[in-house]
Design a protein around this motif. Structure first.
Motif, short mmCIF file in Angstrom:
data_model
loop_
_atom_site.label_atom_id
_atom_site.label_comp_id
_atom_site.label_asym_id
_atom_site.label_seq_id
_atom_site.Cartn_x
_atom_site.Cartn_y
_atom_site.Cartn_z
N LYS A 1 0.82 -1.22 0.00
CA LYS A 1 0.00 0.00 0.00
C LYS A 1 0.85 1.26 0.00
CE LYS A 1 -4.10 0.26 0.84
NZ LYS A 1 -5.29 0.43 -0.02
N TRP A 2 2.14 1.14 0.32
CA TRP A 2 3.01 2.31 0.44
C TRP A 2 4.11 2.36 -0.62
CZ3 TRP A 2 2.42 6.51 3.48
CH2 TRP A 2 1.56 6.43 4.57
N TYR A 3 4.62 1.20 -1.03
CA TYR A 3 5.79 1.18 -1.91
C TYR A 3 5.40 0.85 -3.34
CZ TYR A 3 8.60 1.16 2.36
OH TYR A 3 9.18 1.48 3.57
N THR A 4 6.11 1.46 -4.29
CA THR A 4 5.87 1.20 -5.71
C THR A 4 6.50 -0.14 -6.11
OG1 THR A 4 7.90 2.34 -6.39
CG2 THR A 4 5.90 3.68 -6.18
N GLU B 1 -0.18 9.20 -1.71
CA GLU B 1 -1.30 8.72 -2.50
C GLU B 1 -1.02 8.87 -4.00
OE1 GLU B 1 -4.41 11.12 -0.79
OE2 GLU B 1 -5.03 9.52 0.58
N LYS B 2 -0.37 9.98 -4.37
CA LYS B 2 -0.05 10.22 -5.78
C LYS B 2 0.94 9.18 -6.31
CE LYS B 2 1.70 13.79 -8.94
NZ LYS B 2 0.51 13.85 -9.82
N ARG B 3 1.93 8.82 -5.48
CA ARG B 3 2.92 7.81 -5.88
C ARG B 3 2.23 6.50 -6.26
NH1 ARG B 3 7.75 6.50 -3.74
NH2 ARG B 3 6.75 5.04 -2.30
N MET B 4 1.28 6.07 -5.44
CA MET B 4 0.60 4.82 -5.70
C MET B 4 -0.36 4.93 -6.89
SD MET B 4 2.22 3.12 -3.62
CE MET B 4 1.49 1.58 -4.13
N ASP C 1 -0.46 3.44 9.30
CA ASP C 1 -1.68 2.90 8.71
C ASP C 1 -1.53 3.00 7.19
OD1 ASP C 1 -3.10 2.25 11.08
OD2 ASP C 1 -3.45 4.37 11.42
N PHE C 2 -2.62 3.00 6.44
CA PHE C 2 -2.55 3.16 5.00
C PHE C 2 -2.40 4.65 4.66
CE2 PHE C 2 -5.37 -0.85 4.85
CZ PHE C 2 -4.26 -1.65 4.99
N PRO C 3 -1.96 4.98 3.45
CA PRO C 3 -1.79 6.40 3.11
C PRO C 3 -3.04 7.25 3.36
CG PRO C 3 -0.77 5.04 1.43
CD PRO C 3 -1.47 4.10 2.36
N SER C 4 -4.19 6.70 3.05
CA SER C 4 -5.43 7.48 3.21
C SER C 4 -5.86 7.64 4.66
CB SER C 4 -6.56 6.81 2.43
OG SER C 4 -6.78 5.49 2.89
N THR C 5 -5.28 6.84 5.57
CA THR C 5 -5.67 6.91 6.98
C THR C 5 -4.52 7.30 7.90
OG1 THR C 5 -5.30 4.52 7.17
CG2 THR C 5 -7.54 5.24 6.72
N SER C 6 -3.39 7.76 7.33
CA SER C 6 -2.23 8.16 8.14
C SER C 6 -2.17 9.69 8.21
CB SER C 6 -0.93 7.63 7.53
OG SER C 6 -0.83 6.24 7.70
N ARG C 7 -2.33 10.21 9.40
CA ARG C 7 -2.29 11.66 9.58
C ARG C 7 -1.39 12.08 10.74
NH1 ARG C 7 -4.33 11.22 5.42
NH2 ARG C 7 -6.13 12.27 4.48
N ARG C 8 -1.14 11.17 11.68
CA ARG C 8 -0.47 11.58 12.91
C ARG C 8 1.02 11.83 12.72
NH1 ARG C 8 -0.81 5.78 16.17
NH2 ARG C 8 0.54 4.61 14.75
N GLU D 1 -7.91 0.88 -8.92
CA GLU D 1 -8.32 0.90 -7.51
C GLU D 1 -9.77 1.32 -7.37
OE1 GLU D 1 -6.85 2.74 -3.25
OE2 GLU D 1 -5.47 2.47 -4.92
N THR D 2 -10.17 2.39 -8.07
CA THR D 2 -11.53 2.88 -7.90
C THR D 2 -12.56 1.86 -8.37
OG1 THR D 2 -11.32 4.00 -10.04
CG2 THR D 2 -10.88 5.31 -8.07
#
Length: 487
Positions: free
Chosen positions: A167-170, A254-257, A236-243, A266-267
């Protein structure tokens, strides 16, 4: 990337829409230009690598808690629990029943909640507690129950960790990270033996408990401690990581993925619900082929669970036997990392899988041929390094299975879960009756290794044919060279 041999009915129209979406993506201006984006991306990956590194520690503990029964066997585990016949082998194999059953539901749930920083450590706390409880069992039934539920909970970690990495690495980053994670299992075999040696030789009779009971208490408690730390470290996942990321870093992640995977994939998949990913994975024959090949390989690697027993055939005492287990796995870790790095660099998988397995076969042949101490110890090194092929195979899965998240989650979990049938079978490949030569055991390993190499070669040729189709399609449409499967 869309699966070449399963293009939806929309065909060229859908591909055209996807290309238009990718072409219309905003440039690097939102990150201050290309140069600033590169610096921001390096910073993001550095922060991500630091947080993901705890997965290696968790995997080490995952393997130690799973395999400590083999070390305990050398210090009275069987005698104290009054185990008879195949009961010890059953204790090893029962773990994989729960391990197989829970992997797919676990990864589907993880994809749904999007909170690996909570889910994985909580599972880890539970399996650490169960490991501690193994130390208080007094009979076969008690140990059987703890081992069954241990597998049930441990099932969450490895497929969940692979999914988190993806979910994070290309694609170009994922192979090395998968290798680094998987090396944790090899390191655990080295350090696990050293830790077990220290506990088993120094804790006998302390507070009225046998040394093998302290082995489960101490290693289980260590697992719980690391799990608590992991809650605050794991992303967490890119869309749920804020801290721990700025808004700009989240957008970049998110753009990288999006750039790597494609917007449409994905959509479309996630919009169809979680069950669509299950259907897509289960109807892709490549998933089944890879699962069977990995199962065959796992049978050939079943010596791992009996490594202290095989080391004991050289005739040394218990402490020396456990200490002798460490160097082969340290060597295997170095070989595995070198092989996977080279595989990523040259963009080739099959020969980087087949060659370590062939050297493993040489090790099996040496072990069958002689009882000479030096030769048998060399054979242990050759057997252990064959894990380099296993780790490269895991990276090959990520390159060969289409990337929609829900399908990827199921595929990774299913292939890993199915392969555990090899561990169940492998638990019965090394009976005491075949001691000390284990000639028939090694013959089984040679056969399954050979089958794996053959299946991987067939898969390589299939991927090469898909790459030719991709190339022909690009030439026909006048497009530049795009994605290629690693073969």
């Amino acid at each position: 990337m869309m699966d070449v041999d399963h293009v939806p009915g929309k065909g060229h129209d859908e591909l055209g829409i996807l290309e238009n979406q990718l072409a219309n993506l905003p440039g690097d201006e939102e990150f201050g230009g290309t140069e600033r984006r590169k610096k921001l991306e390096k910073k993001l990956i550095r922060k991500l690598d630091l947080r993901m590194s705890i997965l290696i520690i968790i995997y080490i503990l995952n393997y130690i808690d799973r395999n400590n029964a083999s070390a305990a066997r050398l210090r009275g585990f069987e005698a104290d629990l009054k185990l008879k016949g195949q009961e010890f082998n059953t204790l090893l194999s029962i773990l994989y029943v729960g391990y197989i059953l829970m992997q797919i539901p676990s990864n589907m749930f993880l994809n749904y909640i999007g909170k690996p920083s909570i889910y994985l450590p909580v599972c880890m706390i539970i399996w650490g507690t169960i490991s501690c409880l193994t130390g208080i069992t007094n009979n076969f039934i008690g140990a059987l129950l703890t081992r069954f539920f241990l597998g049930f909970v441990e099932a969450a970690f490895f497929p969940g960790a692979l999914f988190l990495l993806s979910k994070w690495y290309t694609r170009k980053e994922l192979g090395v990270r998968t290798a680094m994670l998987s090396c944790g299992s090899l390191i655990s075999n080295a350090f696990g033996s050293l830790i077990a040696s220290g506990i088993l030789s120094g804790m006998e009779g302390k507070r009225g408990h046998a040394a093998w009971r302290w082995l489960f208490y101490i290693e289980g408690a260590l697992t719980i401690f690391v799990a608590i730390c992991a809650i605050f470290i794991l992303p967490d996942f890119p869309s749920t990581s804020r801290r721990w990321l700025s808004e700009e870093e989240v957008r970049l992640a998110e753009k990288r993925m999006t750039e790597d995977v494609g917007v449409g994939d994905e959509t479309e998949t996630e919009g169809s619900g979680q069950t669509q990913g299950l259907i897509m994975a289960m109807t892709d024959w490549k998933v089944w082929w890879l699962a069977i090949a990995l199962t065959s390989m796992v049978v050939s690697l079943s010596f791992n669970a009996f490594f202290p027993t095989l080391s004991a055939t050289m005739g040394y005492d218990r402490t020396v036997t456990l200490l002798l287990c460490a160097p082969p796995w340290a060597f295997a870790t170095i070989v595995a990392f070198a092989v996977t790095r080279h595989s990523d660099r040259v963009g080739e998988r099959f020969y980087h899988i087949a060659l370590p397995l062939l050297f493993g076969i040489v090790g099996f042949v040496i072990a069958v041929s002689t009882m000479n101490t030096a030769a048998r110890y060399v054979s242990l090194f050759l057997m252990a390094q064959s894990y380099a092929g296993f780790i490269t195979f895991l990276a090959w899965i990520s390159n060969s299975i289409p990337r929609p998240p829900s399908k990827r989650a199921v595929a990774l979990a299913f292939i890993n879960a199915f392969s555990q049938l090899g561990n169940i079978a492998g638990s019965y490949v090394w009976p005491k009756e075949w001691d000390p030569t284990y000639r028939y055991s090694y013959a089984i390993c040679i056969s399954t290794n050979g089958l794996t190499i053959l299946m991987c070669y067939v898969f390589k040729r299939h991927l090469e044919s898909l790459n030719k189709k991709l190339e022909a399609k690009e030439e026909e449409e006048g497009r530049p060279k795009g994605f290629r499967f690693m073969s």
